[in-house]
Motif scaffolding. Sequence first.
Motif, PDB file in Angstrom:
ATOM      1  N   TYR B 141       2.796   3.931   2.514  1.00 25.17           N
ATOM      2  CA  TYR B 141       3.002   3.871   1.062  1.00 25.17           C
ATOM      3  C   TYR B 141       2.018   4.824   0.410  1.00 25.17           C
ATOM      4  N   ASN B 142       2.290   5.247  -0.815  1.00 24.89           N
ATOM      5  CA  ASN B 142       1.261   6.017  -1.494  1.00 24.89           C
ATOM      6  C   ASN B 142       0.340   5.054  -2.217  1.00 24.89           C
ATOM      7  N   LYS B 143      -0.636   4.613  -1.446  1.00 25.82           N
ATOM      8  CA  LYS B 143      -1.591   3.624  -1.916  1.00 25.82           C
ATOM      9  C   LYS B 143      -2.795   4.339  -2.524  1.00 25.82           C
ATOM     10  N   ILE B 144      -3.523   3.624  -3.387  1.00 24.65           N
ATOM     11  CA  ILE B 144      -4.749   4.171  -3.954  1.00 24.65           C
ATOM     12  C   ILE B 144      -5.865   3.135  -3.789  1.00 24.65           C
ATOM     13  N   LEU B 145      -7.108   3.589  -3.933  1.00 26.86           N
ATOM     14  CA  LEU B 145      -8.216   2.640  -3.870  1.00 26.86           C
ATOM     15  C   LEU B 145      -8.254   1.824  -5.156  1.00 26.86           C
ATOM     16  N   LEU B 146      -8.718   0.618  -5.055  1.00 29.01           N
ATOM     17  CA  LEU B 146      -8.793  -0.247  -6.238  1.00 29.01           C
ATOM     18  C   LEU B 146      -9.660   0.384  -7.332  1.00 29.01           C
ATOM     19  N   THR B 147     -10.654   1.178  -6.902  1.00 34.32           N
ATOM     20  CA  THR B 147     -11.510   1.869  -7.889  1.00 34.32           C
ATOM     21  C   THR B 147     -10.714   2.847  -8.750  1.00 34.32           C
ATOM     22  N   GLU B 148      -9.564   3.281  -8.228  1.00 37.56           N
ATOM     23  CA  GLU B 148      -8.768   4.278  -8.953  1.00 37.56           C
ATOM     24  C   GLU B 148      -7.653   3.665  -9.798  1.00 37.56           C
ATOM     25  N   VAL B 158      -2.420  -3.709  -0.597  1.00 36.65           N
ATOM     26  CA  VAL B 158      -1.587  -3.314   0.542  1.00 36.65           C
ATOM     27  C   VAL B 158      -2.400  -2.945   1.773  1.00 36.65           C
ATOM     28  N   GLY B 159      -3.723  -3.026   1.676  1.00 41.93           N
ATOM     29  CA  GLY B 159      -4.519  -2.682   2.848  1.00 41.93           C
ATOM     30  C   GLY B 159      -5.990  -2.665   2.547  1.00 41.93           C
ATOM     31  N   VAL B 160      -6.783  -2.460   3.589  1.00 42.03           N
ATOM     32  CA  VAL B 160      -8.235  -2.359   3.415  1.00 42.03           C
ATOM     33  C   VAL B 160      -8.718  -1.126   4.169  1.00 42.03           C
ATOM     34  N   ARG B 161      -9.820  -0.562   3.703  1.00 43.91           N
ATOM     35  CA  ARG B 161     -10.356   0.604   4.402  1.00 43.91           C
ATOM     36  C   ARG B 161     -11.352   0.161   5.465  1.00 43.91           C
ATOM     37  N   SER B 165     -14.941  -7.591  10.433  1.00 42.14           N
ATOM     38  CA  SER B 165     -14.840  -9.037  10.258  1.00 42.14           C
ATOM     39  C   SER B 165     -15.521  -9.498   8.987  1.00 42.14           C
ATOM     40  N   GLY B 166     -16.738  -9.000   8.791  1.00 40.53           N
ATOM     41  CA  GLY B 166     -17.539  -9.414   7.634  1.00 40.53           C
ATOM     42  C   GLY B 166     -16.792  -9.191   6.336  1.00 40.53           C
ATOM     43  N   PHE B 167     -16.253  -8.004   6.173  1.00 39.25           N
ATOM     44  CA  PHE B 167     -15.554  -7.686   4.930  1.00 39.25           C
ATOM     45  C   PHE B 167     -14.275  -8.517   4.789  1.00 39.25           C
ATOM     46  N   THR B 209     -17.074  -3.011  -2.840  1.00 37.88           N
ATOM     47  CA  THR B 209     -15.907  -3.805  -2.449  1.00 37.88           C
ATOM     48  C   THR B 209     -14.621  -3.112  -2.872  1.00 37.88           C
ATOM     49  N   ALA B 210     -14.605  -2.687  -4.141  1.00 37.71           N
ATOM     50  CA  ALA B 210     -13.381  -2.100  -4.697  1.00 37.71           C
ATOM     51  C   ALA B 210     -12.947  -0.848  -3.956  1.00 37.71           C
ATOM     52  N   GLU B 211     -13.903  -0.090  -3.453  1.00 40.63           N
ATOM     53  CA  GLU B 211     -13.505   1.143  -2.781  1.00 40.63           C
ATOM     54  C   GLU B 211     -13.155   0.912  -1.313  1.00 40.63           C
ATOM     55  N   ASN B 212     -13.025  -0.344  -0.939  1.00 46.86           N
ATOM     56  CA  ASN B 212     -12.519  -0.643   0.400  1.00 46.86           C
ATOM     57  C   ASN B 212     -11.206  -1.413   0.358  1.00 46.86           C
ATOM     58  N   ILE B 213     -10.629  -1.509  -0.834  1.00 48.17           N
ATOM     59  CA  ILE B 213      -9.347  -2.192  -0.993  1.00 48.17           C
ATOM     60  C   ILE B 213      -8.298  -1.191  -1.468  1.00 48.17           C
TER      61      ILE B 213
END
Lengths: 217, 217
Positions: B141-148, B158-161, B165-167, B209-213
Motif C-alpha cells: 500500500y502507499n503507506k505513510i508514517l504517522l508523523t506525516e 497498516v504496519g510498523v517500522r 518485541s518491546g515496541f 513512537t509516531a515515526e515507527n507506525i
Amino acid sequence: MQTLSTEDYLKAIYHVSQSSSGAVATTSIAKQIGAKPSSVTDMFKKLSDQNLVKYQKYQGVSLTNEGVKTALRIIRKHRLWESFLVSHLNFNWDEVHQVAEQLEHIQSEKLTNELERFLDYPTHDPHGDPIPNRALFMKTYNKILLTELPVNKEGVCVGVRDNSSGFLRYLDRRQIGIGTLLQVLHREDFDESLHIQAGKSTLMITKKTAENIYVKP
Amino acid sequence: MQTLSTEDYLKAIYHVSQSSSGAVATTSIAKQIGAKPSSVTDMFKKLSDQNLVKYQKYQGVSLTNEGVKTALRIIRKHRLWESFLVSHLNFNWDEVHQVAEQLEHIQSEKLTNELERFLDYPTHDPHGDPIPNRALFMKTYNKILLTELPVNKEGVCVGVRDNSSGFLRYLDRRQIGIGTLLQVLHREDFDESLHIQAGKSTLMITKKTAENIYVKP
DNA sequence: TTAAAAATTTAGTCATACCTAAATTTTTTT
DNA sequence: AAAAAAATTTAGGTATGACTAAATTTTTAA
C-alpha cells in the motif's frame, strides 16, 4: 541446546535401540545416518561428553535418561508435524517424512504445545506411530505383525514397520491404510503368501508385505 | 540450494537495501546479522561466487536478480509462518519473529504453497508487511508514517517500522494494532509529541513512537 | 590537501562435522 | 588357539562459518 546433527544422532540411537537389545553399535548408526563409522565414533564421544549417551570404546552406546528425553522431544515434534501435514496441508502419508525431518528441529516449546492443541492432542501419527505427550509419555497398543494374525481372525491395521515411500504408496494402491479392517483368509504353505480381506476387497500379499504391517487383533 | 547462513545474509541484504539506496555496506550487514565485519566480507565473497550478489571490494554489495528471488522466497515463508502462528497457534505479534526465523528455512515448495492455501492466501503478515505470492509479487500500500499524517485527518494503522518485541508490546498496551483507526488531534510544537485518537481512546505518544507506525490515509 | 578516523579486507585461528587411510580391537571361523 | 574377517578407533585432512589482530582503503575533518 543441541545442534541439528546431535539431534539426528540421538533420534537414530533411540530408534535403533528400540528395535534391538543391548548397546547400539557404531555401524548401525552409520547406516541410519548415512555417515562413515569414523564420523559416528567422533559424535559418540561428543554425546558422551554431554552425558547424553554412555559410551564404551568398541562397545557402542546407550542413551542416558537425558538422552532419551531429548530423543523423545524430537520424535514428539516429528510426529506432530507429520500429523499436521496430513490433516491440514494435503500431504500423503508417504510424503511427510522428509519435511518433518526438517520441522522436528524447530526450537520452541510454545510452538510444539500449541501445535498439539491445534491438532486436538493426537495420540498417533499418520503411520500409526505413537506421539509422546507433553510429559513425553506415549501409549503403545499391543500390536502384532500381520504374519502373526491367526487365519480368519480380524485385525485393524494400526501401523507399518517400513515407512519408506515405496511401501506406503504400494499400500495406498491396495487401499490399505491405518484403520483398515484386515483378515487373513488363507496362508499359502508353499511361499507363505497370504490371501487377505482388506476392507471390502480380497487380495494376495507376499510374506514380506505382511511382516511390515502391524495389526491390533 | 543455500545454507542457513547464506539465506540469512540474503535476507539481511534485501532488508537493508530496501531501507537505503545504493550498495549495501559491510558494517550494516554485520550489525543486522550480529557478526563481525570480517565474517561479512567472507560471506560477500561466497555469495558473489554464487552470483547472488554483485560485490566490489570496499564498495559493498547489491543483490542480483537471482539474489532478490532467493531473498523473497525466504521472506514469503517467514511471513506466511508468522501469519499461521498468530491466526492458529495463539502467538502474539511480538512473539512470532524468533520462531519464524527458524521456520523460514524449511525447504519444501509444497509445504509453503499448502500453508498459503490453508491460510487462504493472506496478503499481509501480522505486522502489516506484505507477503510475496507464489510468483514472488507483493502488493504494497502507499503507506505513510504517522508523523506525516496531517492533523485531524484519519488513517488506518497498516504496519510498523520497528518490529521489536518491546515496541509491539508497548503498542498492545496502548491498544494500537493493525487496522486501528488513528487520528492526530494535536501536534505539540515543543517536543513534537502527538495527541491522537486511537480507536475509542485518546492518548499521547512521542515523536519516536509516531515515526515507527505506518498509516494509510 | 593532508592527517585522523572509520570502514573494510587480509591473514591466520578455531569448532563443527564430515572424510580417507591406517591401526587397533573384537568377533568369527578354521 | 590361531588366523582371518569384521568392526571400531585413531590420525590427519577438508569445507563452512565464525573469530581476532593487523594491514589497507575510503571517508571525514582540520
